[in-house]
Design a protein around this motif. Structure first.
Motif, PDB file in Angstrom:
ATOM      1  N   ILE A 103      -3.442  -3.398  -6.292  1.00 40.53           N
ATOM      2  CA  ILE A 103      -3.082  -4.566  -5.473  1.00 40.53           C
ATOM      3  C   ILE A 103      -4.229  -5.574  -5.604  1.00 40.53           C
ATOM      4  N   PRO A 104      -4.302  -6.297  -6.702  1.00 41.78           N
ATOM      5  CA  PRO A 104      -5.470  -7.135  -6.998  1.00 41.78           C
ATOM      6  C   PRO A 104      -5.709  -8.290  -6.021  1.00 41.78           C
ATOM      7  N   ASP A 105      -4.694  -8.768  -5.317  1.00 40.48           N
ATOM      8  CA  ASP A 105      -4.867  -9.917  -4.426  1.00 40.48           C
ATOM      9  C   ASP A 105      -5.450  -9.546  -3.062  1.00 40.48           C
ATOM     10  N   ILE A 106      -5.555  -8.254  -2.754  1.00 43.49           N
ATOM     11  CA  ILE A 106      -6.060  -7.833  -1.451  1.00 43.49           C
ATOM     12  C   ILE A 106      -7.582  -7.717  -1.493  1.00 43.49           C
ATOM     13  N   SER A 107      -8.232  -8.147  -0.416  1.00 41.83           N
ATOM     14  CA  SER A 107      -9.688  -8.027  -0.345  1.00 41.83           C
ATOM     15  C   SER A 107     -10.065  -6.608   0.082  1.00 41.83           C
ATOM     16  N   LYS A 108     -11.306  -6.221  -0.176  1.00 46.47           N
ATOM     17  CA  LYS A 108     -11.770  -4.894   0.231  1.00 46.47           C
ATOM     18  C   LYS A 108     -11.658  -4.719   1.740  1.00 46.47           C
ATOM     19  N   LYS A 109     -12.045  -5.757   2.469  1.00 51.46           N
ATOM     20  CA  LYS A 109     -12.007  -5.702   3.928  1.00 51.46           C
ATOM     21  C   LYS A 109     -10.581  -5.507   4.442  1.00 51.46           C
ATOM     22  N   MET A 110      -9.640  -6.249   3.893  1.00 48.48           N
ATOM     23  CA  MET A 110      -8.250  -6.154   4.328  1.00 48.48           C
ATOM     24  C   MET A 110      -7.658  -4.792   3.955  1.00 48.48           C
ATOM     25  N   LEU A 111      -7.954  -4.296   2.760  1.00 50.79           N
ATOM     26  CA  LEU A 111      -7.465  -2.993   2.342  1.00 50.79           C
ATOM     27  C   LEU A 111      -7.990  -1.902   3.270  1.00 50.79           C
ATOM     28  N   ALA A 112      -9.271  -1.949   3.571  1.00 50.23           N
ATOM     29  CA  ALA A 112      -9.867  -0.961   4.471  1.00 50.23           C
ATOM     30  C   ALA A 112      -9.228  -1.028   5.856  1.00 50.23           C
TER      31      ALA A 112
ATOM     32  N   ILE B 171       0.843  -1.202   0.000  1.00 50.10           N
ATOM     33  CA  ILE B 171       0.000   0.000   0.000  1.00 50.10           C
ATOM     34  C   ILE B 171       0.876   1.249   0.000  1.00 50.10           C
ATOM     35  N   LEU B 172       1.873   1.269   0.870  1.00 46.55           N
ATOM     36  CA  LEU B 172       2.755   2.435   0.950  1.00 46.55           C
ATOM     37  C   LEU B 172       3.555   2.632  -0.331  1.00 46.55           C
ATOM     38  N   LEU B 173       3.986   1.547  -0.938  1.00 44.28           N
ATOM     39  CA  LEU B 173       4.722   1.635  -2.201  1.00 44.28           C
ATOM     40  C   LEU B 173       3.857   2.259  -3.292  1.00 44.28           C
ATOM     41  N   ARG B 174       2.611   1.833  -3.378  1.00 44.30           N
ATOM     42  CA  ARG B 174       1.689   2.406  -4.383  1.00 44.30           C
ATOM     43  C   ARG B 174       1.432   3.884  -4.111  1.00 44.30           C
ATOM     44  N   LEU B 175       1.234   4.231  -2.839  1.00 43.42           N
ATOM     45  CA  LEU B 175       0.973   5.636  -2.502  1.00 43.42           C
ATOM     46  C   LEU B 175       2.207   6.507  -2.722  1.00 43.42           C
ATOM     47  N   LEU B 176       3.382   5.967  -2.464  1.00 41.20           N
ATOM     48  CA  LEU B 176       4.610   6.729  -2.708  1.00 41.20           C
ATOM     49  C   LEU B 176       4.809   7.000  -4.195  1.00 41.20           C
ATOM     50  N   SER B 177       4.448   6.046  -5.030  1.00 42.29           N
ATOM     51  CA  SER B 177       4.661   6.221  -6.464  1.00 42.29           C
ATOM     52  C   SER B 177       3.564   7.043  -7.131  1.00 42.29           C
ATOM     53  N   ASN B 178       2.389   7.129  -6.502  1.00 38.90           N
ATOM     54  CA  ASN B 178       1.274   7.854  -7.110  1.00 38.90           C
ATOM     55  C   ASN B 178       0.823   9.079  -6.325  1.00 38.90           C
ATOM     56  N   SER B 179       1.392   9.339  -5.197  1.00 33.51           N
ATOM     57  CA  SER B 179       1.100  10.454  -4.281  1.00 33.51           C
ATOM     58  C   SER B 179      -0.313  10.420  -3.713  1.00 33.51           C
ATOM     59  N   THR B 180      -1.344  10.349  -4.520  1.00 31.52           N
ATOM     60  CA  THR B 180      -2.724  10.307  -4.042  1.00 31.52           C
ATOM     61  C   THR B 180      -3.496   9.265  -4.844  1.00 31.52           C
ATOM     62  N   MET B 181      -4.237   8.417  -4.108  1.00 32.15           N
ATOM     63  CA  MET B 181      -5.019   7.380  -4.785  1.00 32.15           C
ATOM     64  C   MET B 181      -6.362   7.208  -4.086  1.00 32.15           C
ATOM     65  N   ARG B 182      -7.357   6.845  -4.863  1.00 30.64           N
ATOM     66  CA  ARG B 182      -8.659   6.500  -4.321  1.00 30.64           C
ATOM     67  C   ARG B 182      -8.663   5.022  -3.934  1.00 30.64           C
ATOM     68  N   PHE B 183      -9.645   4.651  -3.110  1.00 36.38           N
ATOM     69  CA  PHE B 183      -9.744   3.269  -2.632  1.00 36.38           C
ATOM     70  C   PHE B 183      -9.769   2.287  -3.803  1.00 36.38           C
ATOM     71  N   SER B 184     -10.600   2.566  -4.791  1.00 36.02           N
ATOM     72  CA  SER B 184     -10.727   1.650  -5.934  1.00 36.02           C
ATOM     73  C   SER B 184      -9.421   1.554  -6.728  1.00 36.02           C
ATOM     74  N   GLU B 185      -8.678   2.646  -6.809  1.00 33.93           N
ATOM     75  CA  GLU B 185      -7.386   2.622  -7.506  1.00 33.93           C
ATOM     76  C   GLU B 185      -6.389   1.746  -6.756  1.00 33.93           C
ATOM     77  N   LEU B 186      -6.387   1.845  -5.430  1.00 34.30           N
ATOM     78  CA  LEU B 186      -5.511   0.992  -4.629  1.00 34.30           C
ATOM     79  C   LEU B 186      -5.885  -0.475  -4.796  1.00 34.30           C
ATOM     80  N   GLN B 187      -7.167  -0.735  -4.837  1.00 34.07           N
ATOM     81  CA  GLN B 187      -7.622  -2.108  -4.997  1.00 34.07           C
ATOM     82  C   GLN B 187      -7.201  -2.681  -6.355  1.00 34.07           C
ATOM     83  N   LYS B 188      -7.269  -1.870  -7.397  1.00 34.02           N
ATOM     84  CA  LYS B 188      -6.830  -2.320  -8.725  1.00 34.02           C
ATOM     85  C   LYS B 188      -5.320  -2.504  -8.774  1.00 34.02           C
TER      86      LYS B 188
END
Length: 83
Positions: free
Chosen positions: A43-52, A24-41
């Motif tokens: 990191i496809p192996d993570i569930s919505k519950k776990m991401l939240a 999660i931190l790696l994605r946010l560092l490379s993209n600066s700002t992301m929406r929940f759905s963008e993070l989920q896409k």
């Protein structure tokens, strides 16, 4: 002084360890700002519950900032804090 450094390092490891937080931190560092759905896409192996859950923990520790926009449909963005 030396013990203080070890305590802070241990605390940081406790906060950041786990399968998903580093990704999660790696994605946010490379993209600066992301929406929940963008993070989920990104990191496809993570569930919505776990991401939240992981985002809530990172937000609790002031590592991730959650910005909620008052609009319809609701818009929420996540970013890395200065901390």
């Amino acid at each position: 002084m030396q013990m203080t450094v070890y305590c802070k390092f241990g605390t940081a490891l406790d906060i950041l360890t786990g399968k998903w937080k580093s990704l999660i931190l790696l994605r946010l560092l490379s993209n600066s700002t992301m929406r929940f759905s963008e993070l989920q896409k990104a990191i496809p192996d993570i569930s919505k519950k776990m991401l939240a859950q992981q985002l809530k923990e990172l937000e609790y520790h002031d590592i991730v900032h959650r910005e909620v926009y008052a609009q319809v449909p609701p818009k929420v963005e996540y970013s890395i804090t200065e901390y």
